[in-house]
Design an enzyme around this catalytic site. Structure first.
Site, mmCIF file in Angstrom:
data_model
loop_
_atom_site.group_PDB
_atom_site.id
_atom_site.type_symbol
_atom_site.label_atom_id
_atom_site.label_comp_id
_atom_site.label_asym_id
_atom_site.label_seq_id
_atom_site.Cartn_x
_atom_site.Cartn_y
_atom_site.Cartn_z
ATOM 1 C CE LYS A 90 -6.040 -8.369 -0.944
ATOM 2 N NZ LYS A 90 -6.830 -8.016 0.229
ATOM 3 C CE LYS A 122 -4.183 -1.843 1.421
ATOM 4 N NZ LYS A 122 -5.670 -1.640 2.407
ATOM 5 C CE LYS A 167 -13.280 -4.192 1.472
ATOM 6 N NZ LYS A 167 -12.081 -3.939 2.191
HETATM 7 N N1 AQP Z 1 -9.164 -11.585 -2.700
HETATM 8 C C1 AQP Z 1 -9.355 -12.103 -1.669
HETATM 9 N N2 AQP Z 1 -9.366 -13.513 -1.608
HETATM 10 C C2 AQP Z 1 -9.965 -13.996 -0.153
HETATM 11 N N3 AQP Z 1 -9.970 -13.362 0.952
HETATM 12 C C3 AQP Z 1 -9.919 -11.812 0.814
HETATM 13 N N4 AQP Z 1 -10.074 -11.062 1.697
HETATM 14 C C4 AQP Z 1 -10.077 -9.909 1.002
HETATM 15 N N5 AQP Z 1 -9.763 -9.937 -0.280
HETATM 16 C C5 AQP Z 1 -9.778 -11.387 -0.564
HETATM 17 C C6 AQP Z 1 -10.435 -11.167 3.169
HETATM 18 O O1 AQP Z 1 -11.891 -10.421 3.323
HETATM 19 C C7 AQP Z 1 -11.397 -9.924 4.759
HETATM 20 C C8 AQP Z 1 -11.632 -8.609 5.017
HETATM 21 O O2 AQP Z 1 -10.693 -7.883 4.371
HETATM 22 P P1 AQP Z 1 -10.280 -6.312 4.570
HETATM 23 O O3 AQP Z 1 -11.449 -5.557 3.922
HETATM 24 O O4 AQP Z 1 -10.280 -5.849 6.142
HETATM 25 O O5 AQP Z 1 -8.966 -6.056 4.112
HETATM 26 P P2 AQP Z 1 -8.270 -6.361 2.879
HETATM 27 O O6 AQP Z 1 -7.634 -7.890 3.081
HETATM 28 O O7 AQP Z 1 -7.195 -5.292 2.600
HETATM 29 O O8 AQP Z 1 -9.307 -6.475 1.770
HETATM 30 P P3 AQP Z 1 -9.426 -5.783 0.279
HETATM 31 O O9 AQP Z 1 -10.542 -6.139 -0.398
HETATM 32 O O10 AQP Z 1 -7.976 -5.703 -0.373
HETATM 33 O O11 AQP Z 1 -9.281 -4.140 0.933
HETATM 34 P P4 AQP Z 1 -8.674 -2.845 0.482
HETATM 35 O O12 AQP Z 1 -8.734 -2.830 -0.964
HETATM 36 O O13 AQP Z 1 -9.545 -2.041 1.185
HETATM 37 O O14 AQP Z 1 -7.309 -3.178 1.022
HETATM 38 C C9 AQP Z 1 -10.286 -10.498 5.364
HETATM 39 O O15 AQP Z 1 -10.063 -11.665 6.137
HETATM 40 C C10 AQP Z 1 -9.245 -10.712 3.986
HETATM 41 O O16 AQP Z 1 -8.302 -12.018 4.073
#
Ligand code: AQP
Length: 334
Positions: A197, A115, A200
């Site tokens: 991965k 990030k 969002k």
């Molecule tokens: N692509 C993914 N595959 C499997 N699990 C996923 N998680 C997120 N993306 C995937 C799981 O969702 C939970 C919540 O994640 P989060 O929103 O707290 O943070 P993150 O992991 O940073 O998810 P994002 O979607 O990538 O958010 P941004 O873009 O805001 O950083 C966790 O259990 C995560 O493992």
């Protein structure tokens, strides 16, 4: 005999609209755990502000995430469902834990490295200390298990190290948490760049499927998903795009890679992609319908998050007080 059910804590940040990755990697697994464990599921809004958020969007998404939890099958009667900022022990606990965490540890976190590259100079200190807030989320409930996708495993391990350090320095206070990675769907990949991965906060909307995407959008995004020129549906690391779509089907239906390979033998990618889209739609449509109903009943949602906060406040304050006492703070007299 210890009759206490093991405690589970997990959460998702309302930092963008939730994706199929969040659904498969997190929520769908949580639903399976709710009978066996004592579960707390949180909308982690404090985490979301580590990057810039529009207040109006944050408010709306926070409620939508709660609605998605319930619509996906998390029963409010069985679980503690709440909003992180309603429970001050998370922020307070995070400050205390910050003082038991090393800069070097935080600098090694892969998510921070990724990030910080993305946001460059304007990166917030919050993004650096985010794993400490996550440690507080987990430790303030003495959670035994933290169900997460593979990307978050490192953060849970750090929470464990911080907990062990505190326990050794004072006396046993925290349960050492373990990450719980589900056997399937641990990492759903980006549809355009299947070696990273699905996220969002990705800018290209074709990279992800949102839980709330309408059927026609899902069909379009899957038809545009990057595959390869081999034209064979095979579960192989050499075909990350195809493997990802197969993983989506496997996680949603419980079928096996062999069954999928057999079904599409000699048929190219068109039918395979079409069926992938229909599988996702069949899974998400009932969830979307229920989310919309729930969002129209704000009073009901309010009842749930208020009751959740009350329980979470009670539990977390007990542990916070314990920490404060051990550190040497003077307790407020009764
Ligand atoms: N692509 C993914 N595959 C499997 N699990 C996923 N998680 C997120 N993306 C995937 C799981 O969702 C939970 C919540 O994640 P989060 O929103 O707290 O943070 P993150 O992991 O940073 O998810 P994002 O979607 O990538 O958010 P941004 O873009 O805001 O950083 C966790 O259990 C995560 O493992």
């Amino acid at each position: 005999m210890d009759e206490r059910k093991k405690v589970i804590f997990s959460g998702i940040q309302p930092s963008g609209n939730l994706t199929l990755g969040n659904y498969i990697g997190a929520i769908k697994n949580w639903v399976k755990l709710q009978d066996e464990y004592d579960c707390l599921f949180c909308v982690v809004d404090l985490h979301a502000i580590t990057v810039k958020q529009e207040p109006k969007d944050l408010r709306q998404r926070t409620l939508e995430v709660l609605a998605i939890y319930i619509a996906s099958g998390l029963e409010p009667e069985k679980n503690t469902l709440f909003i992180q900022s309603h429970v001050p022990a998370h922020s307070e606990g995070a400050w205390l834990l910050n003082c038991f965490t090393y800069m070097g540890e935080l600098g090694r976190m892969t998510q921070f490295k990724d990030k910080s590259q993305k946001y460059g100079e304007s990166i917030s200190a919050g993004l650096f200390t985010y794993p400490v807030l996550m440690a507080a989320d987990i430790l303030m409930y003495n959670a035994d298990l933290v169900p997460v996708g593979k990307d978050q495993k490192q953060h849970v391990e750090l929470a464990r190290d911080i907990a062990a350090r505190f326990n050794n320095l004072y006396s046993p206070t925290f349960t050492l948490p373990e990450p719980y990675i589900a056997p399937t769907g641990a990492k759903i990949m980006d549809l355009q760049e299947p070696t990273k991965k699905m996220s969002k906060s990705e800018e290209n909307a074709n990279s992800y499927i949102l839980i709330m995407d309408p059927p026609e959008v899902i069909r379009k995004k899957i038809s545009r998903a990057v595959t390869d020129s081999l034209g064979v549906v095979k579960y192989s690391d050499e075909q990350p795009g195809v493997k990802n779509l197969m993983n989506i089907i496997i996680s949603l239906t419980g079928t096996t890679p062999e069954e999928i390979e057999k079904k599409y033998e000699g048929r190219g990618y068109a039918d395979f992609k079409k069926d992938t889209a229909e599988t996702i739609i069949a899974e998400l449509e009932p969830v979307q319908k229920r989310v919309k109903e729930l969002l129209e009943d704000k009073t009901y949602l309010e009842q749930i998050y208020k009751a959740g906060a009350e329980k979470a406040n009670y539990l977390s304050m007990k542990i916070l007080r314990k920490m404060q006492k051990k550190i040497g703070f003077i307790p407020v007299s009764k």
